[in-house]
Design an enzyme around this catalytic site. Structure first.
Site, PDB file in Angstrom:
ATOM      1  N   GLU A  30       0.825  -1.212   0.000  1.00 35.47           N
ATOM      2  CA  GLU A  30       0.000   0.000   0.000  1.00 35.47           C
ATOM      3  C   GLU A  30       0.856   1.257   0.000  1.00 35.47           C
ATOM      4  OE1 GLU A  30      -3.815   0.361   0.481  1.00 35.47           O
ATOM      5  OE2 GLU A  30      -2.901   1.994  -0.619  1.00 35.47           O
TER       6      GLU A  30
ATOM      7  N   ASP B 180       1.225   4.094  -2.998  1.00 31.06           N
ATOM      8  CA  ASP B 180       0.764   5.467  -2.790  1.00 31.06           C
ATOM      9  C   ASP B 180       1.894   6.464  -3.030  1.00 31.06           C
ATOM     10  OD1 ASP B 180      -1.516   4.153  -1.975  1.00 31.06           O
ATOM     11  OD2 ASP B 180      -1.295   4.632   0.155  1.00 31.06           O
TER      12      ASP B 180
ATOM     13  N   SER C  44      -7.107   1.993  -4.037  1.00 25.52           N
ATOM     14  CA  SER C  44      -5.901   2.434  -3.329  1.00 25.52           C
ATOM     15  C   SER C  44      -4.979   3.240  -4.229  1.00 25.52           C
ATOM     16  CB  SER C  44      -5.103   1.219  -2.856  1.00 25.52           C
ATOM     17  OG  SER C  44      -5.648   0.704  -1.681  1.00 25.52           O
TER      18      SER C  44
ATOM     19  N   ASP D 187     -16.225  11.226 -18.728  1.00 27.59           N
ATOM     20  CA  ASP D 187     -17.390  10.463 -18.280  1.00 27.59           C
ATOM     21  C   ASP D 187     -17.175   8.981 -18.600  1.00 27.59           C
ATOM     22  OD1 ASP D 187     -19.868   9.732 -17.430  1.00 27.59           O
ATOM     23  OD2 ASP D 187     -20.981  10.962 -18.877  1.00 27.59           O
ATOM     24  N   ILE D 188     -17.308   8.140 -17.597  1.00 30.17           N
ATOM     25  CA  ILE D 188     -17.147   6.689 -17.800  1.00 30.17           C
ATOM     26  C   ILE D 188     -18.550   6.086 -17.928  1.00 30.17           C
ATOM     27  CG2 ILE D 188     -16.155   4.553 -16.892  1.00 30.17           C
ATOM     28  CD1 ILE D 188     -14.087   6.796 -17.465  1.00 30.17           C
TER      29      ILE D 188
ATOM     30  N   GLY E 214     -23.012  10.667 -17.319  1.00 27.22           N
ATOM     31  CA  GLY E 214     -23.186  11.483 -16.116  1.00 27.22           C
ATOM     32  C   GLY E 214     -22.677  10.737 -14.899  1.00 27.22           C
TER      33      GLY E 214
ATOM     34  N   ASP F  59     -22.421   8.286 -11.807  1.00 26.39           N
ATOM     35  CA  ASP F  59     -22.955   6.966 -11.471  1.00 26.39           C
ATOM     36  C   ASP F  59     -22.251   6.448 -10.218  1.00 26.39           C
ATOM     37  OD1 ASP F  59     -20.484   5.430 -12.358  1.00 26.39           O
ATOM     38  OD2 ASP F  59     -21.054   6.353 -14.266  1.00 26.39           O
TER      39      ASP F  59
END
Ligand SMILES: *[C@@H]1O[C@H](CO)[C@@H](O)[C@H](O)[C@H]1NC(C)=O
Ligand SMILES: *[C@@H]1O[C@H](CO)[C@@H](O)[C@H](O)[C@H]1NC(C)=O
Ligand SMILES: *[C@@H]1O[C@H](CO)[C@@H](O)[C@H](O)[C@H]1NC(C)=O
Ligand SMILES: *[C@@H]1O[C@H](CO)[C@@H](O)[C@H](O)[C@H]1NC(C)=O
Length: 639
Positions: A304, A308, A554, A597-598, A616, A618
């Site tokens: 992690e 990051d 993550s 937009d996905i 839009g 979701d």
């Protein structure tokens, strides 16, 4: 979190009380907090002994909390004349400090219950009253019954009360939370190889996932469907920026010990992907004994933090320092509240933590751990703070979450952008569990289980996308469906904030999910998440000298943080304020079209395909992925 059970048990089993007899309170009791179900694995073993002693702590109602959202919108709504006029920490502390009336009312109630004034202490920030009381006194005061609970797998014990506790009506309005009551050290699943004590956000199965080591490292735009490296992210989000105000700007990444980065892995990563940064390290802010010296390594420990920091640092570039909030020691660990205490001294309880059942206390009273005092304030929060850990809402009580959520709003008032990853299990809880009809997390459950603080309306929740297999980096991304699914859905605790009403209504009316009538998600108008998303699949991450292929929201959160931090840099460079709490802006008409937009994919879980991504906003990919030049342009237009 393990600490609290140890403290309580010692007190319950060992100490006898000299308390005065219990006298009944004056006004009728009303139910103050309830728990629908015990967390998985916990069962009562016996009643707590009547004369054993509990460290009762009463979190007083903060003043002006009902105006919190209004204050926050005032400084963060793009159409507000006060946009960007963030508050000082002193103004925040003063505005929300509990009233003298609250202190007096609770003290009087305690005295009526036989707990005389000399036994009751008010902490320095004025937020908590504490007293050692017998179980009998507590049961009378709170109209409940105390039990000793045991966790089946770990054998850990803790003292708590049954499904509800009550307060007299005139007292209830002055109290946010009382402990020890319903709050459980619920996250007892310890990952192999991790020395962590229980209960830290990082000790649950909330880590990025890996499919293992990478044989051939690509660093080519044509391979972004197979391996994400910094150049892929720059291409996906059109993110090229040379910082100008690095002295004024700041960005923070939060990690919970024993998860920690490995310095030589940073250099391995930089060697391949950002060679000028070899030797560069994050600026360490150790909170309550936070250390990267955890005496071990491997994917569970370094995965992690390495992910990051490798991505946040390489994306902001060499000239912008990245602060690491390394939180909690190697023994007791930490909770989100441990960090918040360090960022805002007015939030903390003077013995440390905010709910001793859930938050560790320092100095570690059992030895071996951090011996310094709990950090209360003293750390100036960075302008953008990214955290890639999450809880399941169902494991925490509403009062605990509401108190912490209000704290995120206060950071927003101070101009801080708080990002959290939305979770990696689609509509399910961590580990893929779902709620059953009784409200338990269960492998057989089929009701969606939202995450926390994803459901808190005062943070920005970040979901995950992917470059589709075989697709080019310039093709539209989809919701992530490799190894992990983007966490998303509707909170069971927090109501829908005004800023997202029209976006969410648009989704639910134009694209009603196939399971809309099956009662699997909260349809009462609650907070929907995530807010935004960014790539979360196939990251090349250096861990213990080798590259691993890594997946998770993550990754999405620190990548978004790096991009938003560049917006701050540009604003600071021309004398403007940081962007602070971004949600009111990004959902506003002013920001229409600035996210990619996905519209493909979904977030499966709980026996469903999850929510489909649609045009839009979701509940899978939020408003979409960042389009950096557009975001920058819109935010430079704001005052
Ligand atoms: C409660 O008892 C503990 C242990 O004896 C002590 O350290 C603490 O100061 C007491 N708290 C109060 C409020 O009296
Ligand atoms: C990564 O770095 C190593 C060491 O410098 C080098 O041998 C290797 O070719 C690099 N790989 C890529 C894909 O850049
Ligand atoms: C749905 O969410 C609301 C908060 O918006 C909450 O009050 C309610 O209890 C939730 N319903 C269920 C069944 O959890
Ligand atoms: C939609 O997403 C799926 C993976 O979930 C992918 O296989 C497919 O190619 C995508 N379709 C489009 C049109 O992007």
């Amino acid at each position: 979190m393990l600490l609290a059970p140890r403290v309580l048990l010692a007190l319950v089993l060992g100490l006898a009380s000299t308390a005065a007899a219990f006298a009944p309170p004056l006004s009728p009791h009303v139910r103050h907090e309830t728990r629908r179900a015990l967390p998985r694995g916990w069962a009562p073993v016996c009643r707590a002994e009547r004369d054993s002693v509990l460290p009762l702590r009463i979190g007083l109602a903060q003043s002006n909390l009902d105006a919190l959202e209004e204050y926050l919108l005032d400084v963060s709504h793009p159409e507000s004349p006060n946009y960007g006029n963030h508050w000082t920490p002193a103004k925040v502390a003063q505005t929300f400090r509990p009233s003298a009336e609250a202190v007096d009312t609770v003290r009087a109630w305690l005295a009526d219950g036989g707990v005389s004034a000399d036994r009751v202490r008010l902490n320095p920030s004025g937020g908590w009253l504490t007293a050692n009381v017998t179980v009998e006194e507590a049961e009378g005061l709170l109209a409940t019954e105390y039990f000793v609970y045991e966790h089946a797998e770990s054998g850990h014990k803790q003292v708590g009360c049954e499904s509800a506790y009550h307060l007299p009506e005139h007292v209830a309005k002055h109290v946010e939370i009382v402990t020890p009551t319903l709050h459980f050290d619920a996250k007892v699943k310890k990952r192999s190889g991790v020395k962590s004590k229980l209960g830290t956000p990082g000790s649950g199965p909330v880590t990025p996932k890996t499919t293992g080591k990478i044989q051939t490292l690509f660093n080519e735009l044509k391979n972004c469907d197979e391996q994400i490296t910094p150049i892929c992210l720059r291409a996906l989000y059109d993110f090229v920026y040379i910082p100008l105000a690095t002295k004024k700007n700041s960005i923070g990444i939060v990690e919970y010990t024993p998860q920690a980065y490995n310095p030589s892995d940073l250099d391995l990563f930089f060697t391949n992907f950002s060679s000028s940064q070899v030797g560069q390290r994050p600026v360490m802010e150790s909170i309550d004994g936070g250390t990267i010296d955890v005496g071990g390594g491997g994917f569970d420990i370094n995965g992690e933090s390495n992910l990051d920091l490798q991505y946040a640092m390489s994306l902001v570039g060499k000239s912008q320092p990245v602060t690491l909030y390394q939180t909690g020691d190697d023994l007791e660990g930490a909770s989100f509240n441990t960090l918040l205490d360090a960022l805002d001294g007015s939030y903390c309880l003077f013995e440390g933590g905010d709910d001793p059942d859930q938050d560790p206390s320092y100095p570690d009273p059992f030895g071996g751990g951090y011996q310094g005092p709990t950090q209360c304030g003293g750390i100036t929060p960075a302008h953008v703070i990214s955290t890639s850990y999450s809880y399941d809402e169902v494991d925490l009580t509403p009062a605990y979450m509401q108190r912490q959520c209000a704290e995120y709003a206060k950071l927003g008032l101070m101009g801080v952008t708080v990002l959290y990853s939305s979770g990696d299990f689609g509509v399910a809880a961590n580990g893929g569990l779902c709620l059953d009809s009784e409200g338990f997390l269960d492998f057989d459950g089929d009701i969606f289980a939202p995450s926390f603080p994803g459901g808190c309306p005062y943070i920005t929740s970040v979901g995950a996308t992917q470059v589709n297999p075989g697709a080019k980096v310039t093709d539209p991304e989809s919701a992530c469906n490799q190894v992990i699914f983007s966490g998303g859905g509707f909170s069971n605790v927090f109501a829908m904030p005004s800023y997202q009403k029209s976006a969410v209504t648009n989704y639910l009316t134009k694209y009603p999910p196939p399971f809309a009538s099956q009662g699997v998600y909260n349809t009462s108008g609650s907070r929907a998440y995530p807010d935004i998303s960014a790539n979360g699949a196939n990251y090349a991450v250096a861990v213990q000298g080798e590259f691993f292929l890594v997946y998770g929201t993550s990754a999405s959160s620190p990548v978004s943080a790096a991009i938003l931090s560049a917006v701050n840099d540009a604003r600071l460079a021309i004398g403007k304020k940081p962007i602070g709490f971004i949600n009111p802006s990004i959902y506003s008409s002013l920001f229409k079209g600035v996210f990619n937009d996905i519209t493909n994919g979904s977030n499966p879980g709980c026996g469903t395909e999850g929510f489909p991504a649609q045009p839009g906003w979701d509940p899978v990919t939020g408003l979409g992925t960042p389009n950096f030049p557009q975001l920058l342009a819109r935010w430079l237009l704001l005052p």
